[in-house]
Design a protein around this motif. Structure first.
Motif, PDB file in Angstrom:
ATOM      1  N   VAL A  66       0.891  -1.167  -0.046  1.00  0.00           N
ATOM      2  CA  VAL A  66       0.153  -0.058  -0.055  1.00  0.00           C
ATOM      3  C   VAL A  66       0.742   1.299  -0.109  1.00  0.00           C
ATOM      4  N   ARG A  67       1.978   1.403   0.873  1.00  0.00           N
ATOM      5  CA  ARG A  67       2.810   2.592   0.868  1.00  0.00           C
ATOM      6  C   ARG A  67       3.676   2.524  -0.406  1.00  0.00           C
ATOM      7  N   TYR A 108       2.463   1.665  -3.330  1.00  0.00           N
ATOM      8  CA  TYR A 108       1.397   2.322  -4.496  1.00  0.00           C
ATOM      9  C   TYR A 108       1.151   3.769  -4.393  1.00  0.00           C
ATOM     10  N   GLN A 109       0.970   4.048  -2.918  1.00  0.00           N
ATOM     11  CA  GLN A 109       0.554   5.330  -2.696  1.00  0.00           C
ATOM     12  C   GLN A 109       1.665   6.254  -3.000  1.00  0.00           C
ATOM     13  N   ARG A 110       3.165   5.622  -2.813  1.00  0.00           N
ATOM     14  CA  ARG A 110       4.036   6.700  -3.209  1.00  0.00           C
ATOM     15  C   ARG A 110       4.240   6.858  -4.812  1.00  0.00           C
ATOM     16  N   ASN A 111       3.890   5.699  -5.548  1.00  0.00           N
ATOM     17  CA  ASN A 111       4.040   5.704  -7.032  1.00  0.00           C
ATOM     18  C   ASN A 111       2.920   6.520  -7.999  1.00  0.00           C
ATOM     19  N   THR A 112       1.729   6.827  -7.024  1.00  0.00           N
ATOM     20  CA  THR A 112       0.708   7.300  -7.787  1.00  0.00           C
ATOM     21  C   THR A 112       0.460   8.812  -7.480  1.00  0.00           C
TER      22      THR A 112
END
Length: 75
Positions: free
Chosen positions: A68-69, A71-75
């Motif tokens: 999740v972290r 994914y959040q960093r890459n979006t």
């Protein structure tokens, strides 16, 4: 030759060096193999089932949080 994580549940633990004995005795693969072995031969499943489930939940939690972290960093 087998990779180390594949060989741990197969090889006799007492023949390993000390640091590998600790790793082998507390490996999630060892707990899972012991649980399946107990199911197949009718042994005590509870001794290895609970540690296997604890490892499963712990690993799933850690890697879910990391995913999740990331994914959040890459979006």
């Amino acid at each position: 030759t087998l990779p180390l994580h594949d060989a741990l549940p197969i090889l006799p633990v007492k023949t390993m060096p000390d640091f590998l004995q600790v790793l082998a005795e507390h490996s999630p693969i060892t707990y899972t193999v012991n649980t399946v072995r107990a199911l197949m031969i009718g042994g005590d499943v509870n001794a290895s089932l609970w540690p296997a489930l604890i490892w499963l939940v712990a690993l799933a939690t850690v890697f879910s949080i990391l995913a999740v972290r990331l994914y959040q960093r890459n979006t």
